[in-house]
Design an enzyme around this catalytic site. Structure first.
Site, PDB file in Angstrom:
ATOM      1  N   CYS A 136     -54.010  66.319  -9.686  1.00 16.40           N
ATOM      2  CA  CYS A 136     -53.278  67.813 -10.246  1.00 16.40           C
ATOM      3  C   CYS A 136     -53.326  67.540 -12.104  1.00 16.40           C
ATOM      4  O   CYS A 136     -55.140  67.282 -12.608  1.00 16.40           O
ATOM      5  CB  CYS A 136     -52.520  68.258 -10.649  1.00 16.40           C
ATOM      6  N   HIS A 182     -52.802  68.838  -4.946  1.00 18.00           N
ATOM      7  CA  HIS A 182     -51.566  67.747  -4.522  1.00 18.00           C
ATOM      8  C   HIS A 182     -52.132  67.308  -3.557  1.00 18.00           C
ATOM      9  O   HIS A 182     -51.454  67.184  -1.930  1.00 18.00           O
ATOM     10  CB  HIS A 182     -50.654  68.426  -4.470  1.00 18.00           C
ATOM     11  N   GLU A 208     -49.949  64.849  -2.116  1.00 17.78           N
ATOM     12  CA  GLU A 208     -48.817  64.447  -1.245  1.00 17.78           C
ATOM     13  C   GLU A 208     -48.011  65.261  -0.502  1.00 17.78           C
ATOM     14  O   GLU A 208     -46.958  64.799  -0.145  1.00 17.78           O
ATOM     15  CB  GLU A 208     -47.462  63.679  -2.676  1.00 17.78           C
TER      16      GLU A 208
HETATM   17  N1  GLN Z   1     -51.142  72.138 -16.199  1.00 17.19           N
HETATM   18  C1  GLN Z   1     -51.889  72.171 -14.579  1.00 17.19           C
HETATM   19  C2  GLN Z   1     -52.433  74.034 -14.670  1.00 17.19           C
HETATM   20  O1  GLN Z   1     -52.396  74.666 -14.327  1.00 17.19           O
HETATM   21  C3  GLN Z   1     -51.567  71.126 -14.370  1.00 17.19           C
HETATM   22  C4  GLN Z   1     -50.841  72.078 -12.826  1.00 17.19           C
HETATM   23  C5  GLN Z   1     -50.158  70.852 -12.066  1.00 17.19           C
HETATM   24  O2  GLN Z   1     -50.379  69.404 -12.541  1.00 17.19           O
HETATM   25  N2  GLN Z   1     -48.926  71.073 -10.774  1.00 17.19           N
HETATM   26  O3  GLN Z   1     -53.845  73.258 -14.317  1.00 17.19           O
END
Ligand code: GLN
EC number: 6.3.4.2
Length: 535
Positions: free
Chosen positions: A382, A508, A510
């Site tokens: 992310c 994600h 995970e």
């Molecule tokens: N801050 C980033 C976004 O909103 C990544 C979010 C995250 O790592 N969950 O796109």
């Protein structure tokens, strides 16, 4: 099985005793006996969900397939049972009140005064039973957050008291307490447990089963004493000692026949004891692993729980590669050009962690630069993937001011941009791109090779995205966009094919790794980190 049975897991004495692990273990044991089960978490705080909470307050935010931001215990439920949870498996005081207040505004209460009892407690009861009624589960396990005696959990306890009375044998309360060992006296002390049970009894709940958390083995005499003082059958006083891994808890609970106690209390037949074959194999493999691989987590939250699912996914992948995984937290706020080589020196692989906001991102970019130029296996998740992209834009494409719109609203090289549908959103809670989305993998890419198929689904939690205007330029220079959402064309994965393992995912992964079904990306990442170590 005719009617759904309800198991309430409550906690006393102190928090952090591991109610989530016990709930997940009970789920696992009943599931392996062939019962259809679900586990839900009711949290007594006022927030609608933990999505807006700082990880220091609450640890990681776990995202369900249907896009609910929930408590990290739901991650344990999924990792233990392999059963996906949904919105309906997570409830907070905030949502209970909101629903009651909405009904009041609609006039549903026909002029009545709205009170905690019965209106709030009725709403809690309705929600506790919702899943059972809808899907006819054999067992619904409800974990209540917080500790008995907390002001905010009082309505939940009253709801449980009423449900126990209404449902009779169909409801059991499992109360988790702590038995401290006093070194100076050389004794294990049961008084806090007695007090905690008294507190439950004073509000009309008689616990059926006690699980005593302890750092030292409890003798039969200690268990007998607890049983006698708390009105609980001796074989329903179970101990939960500290174990080398949380995944040993179900085996330990089975040995002490916790599942049988539940079946007896709810009037279910007690059949043969399940063997838990694959689960035991997993634990044996874990124990047998001698060598270890070092994985550095580059993030800004120096707190175990902040990256819970990533840690667990890495550890699952380690086991299936017959290695132990040493996870070393590397604070991104402390990483500089000058010290990056030294800080990353002993790591065989690096994970660049998710996150929000400016703090600590330069350290992540410096780490991504170092691992790319030194060919160290790197997994960006992310925000971590976004930092890989920014690093590449700055140092390979030559855009020194490349950034994400999240951090710099004005940069002309906004290689990470705000998603179109996010532009007019002003509320922070529950408004990100959340939950499972499709992704199509490019044939011939590394990730295609790893997943071994073209169509995957992974869970998301973000507002910003790879800016497609730059795609051709990135690809021309070697960073490939190898996974895309088929409808929105959003880039979900980038990779640099020439390197050992340099992959960033906007999603994600995970959230989907479980004990019996480890995630292919983590498996392959650890495999490459091990190879890197051997070299
Ligand atoms: N801050 C980033 C976004 O909103 C990544 C979010 C995250 O790592 N969950 O796109």
């Amino acid at each position: 099985m005719a009617d759904t049975k309800y198991i309430f897991v409550t906690g006393g004495v102190v928090s952090s005793l591991g109610k989530g692990i016990i709930s997940a273990s009970i789920g696992k044991l009943l599931q392996s006996r062939g019962y259809n089960i679900t586990i839900q978490k009711f949290d007594p705080y006022i927030n609608i969900d933990p999505g807006t909470l700082n990880p220091y307050e609450h640890g990681e935010c776990y995202v369900t397939v249907d896009g609910m931001e929930t408590d990290l215990d739901l991650g344990h439920y999924e990792r233990f049972t392999g059963i996906q949870t949904t919105k309906a498996n997570s409830m907070t005081t905030g949502r209970i009140y909101k629903s009651v207040i909405d009904k009041e505004r609609r006039g549903d209460y026909l002029g009545k005064t709205i009170q905690v009892v019965p209106h709030i407690t009725d709403e809690i009861k309705r929600n506790i039973k919702l899943l059972g009624q809808k899907y006819h589960y054999d067992f619904v396990i409800t974990e209540i957050g917080g500790t008995i005696g907390d002001i905010e959990s009082a309505p939940f306890m009253e709801a449980i008291r009423q449900l126990k009375w209404e449902l009779g044998k169909r409801a059991v309360n499992i109360h988790l307490t702590y038995v401290p060992y006093l070194k100076a006296a050389g004794e294990l002390k049961t008084k806090p447990t007695q007090h905690s049970v008294k507190e439950l009894q004073s509000i009309g709940i008689q616990p059926d089963i006690l699980v005593l958390r302890t750092e030292k083995h409890l003798s039969n005499d200690v268990r007998k004493k607890v049983a006698a003082f708390c009105n609980v059958d001796l074989d329903c006083v179970v101990q939960c000692e500290d174990l080398p891994s949380i995944y040993e808890v179900p085996i330990d609970m089975q040995q002490q026949r916790l599942d049988e106690a539940i079946l007896r209390k709810t009037g279910e037949p007690i059949g043969a004891t399940p063997e838990l074959g694959p689960w035991r194999e997993f634990i044996n493999r874990r124990k047998k692993a001698k060598d270890s691989v070092n994985i550095g987590l580059v993030g800004k939250y120096d707190l175990q729980d902040a990256y819970k699912s990533i840690r667990e996914s890495l550890s699952h992948a380690g086991t299936y590669n017959d290695y132990k995984v040493n996870i070393n937290f590397l604070n991104s706020e402390e990483i500089t050009e000058a010290n990056v080589a030294e800080k990353l020196a002993h790591q065989d692989g690096i994970v660049i962690c998710p996150g929000f906001g400016q703090r600590g991102i330069e350290g992540k970019i410096i780490a991504a630069h170092y691992t790319r130029t030194h060919d160290i296996p790197t997994f960006g998740i992310c925000l971590g993937m976004q930092m890989m992209v920014i690093e590449f834009a700055r140092n390979v494409l030559g855009y020194a001011d490349a950034n994400s719109r999240e951090m710099d609203e004005k940069t002309p090289h906004n290689v990470i941009d705000i998603m179109e549908e996010q532009k007019n959103i002003s509320n922070m809670g529950g408004t990100m791109r959340l939950g499972a989305y499709e992704c199509v993998l490019k044939q011939g890419s590394r990730v295609f090779d790893i997943y071994k198929r073209e169509n995957i689904q992974e869970r998301h939690r973000h507002r910003y995205e790879f800016n497609n205007e730059f795609q051709t330029e990135f690809e021309k220079h070697g960073m490939m966009c190898v996974g895309k959402n088929p409808e929105s064309d959003l880039v979900e994965i980038v990779e640099i094919p020439g390197l050992k393992w340099y992959i960033g995912t906007q999603y994600h992964p995970e959230y989907q790794s479980t004990v019996l079904k480890p995630h292919p990306l983590f498996l392959d990442f650890i495999k490459k980190a091990i190879e890197n170590k051997k070299k």
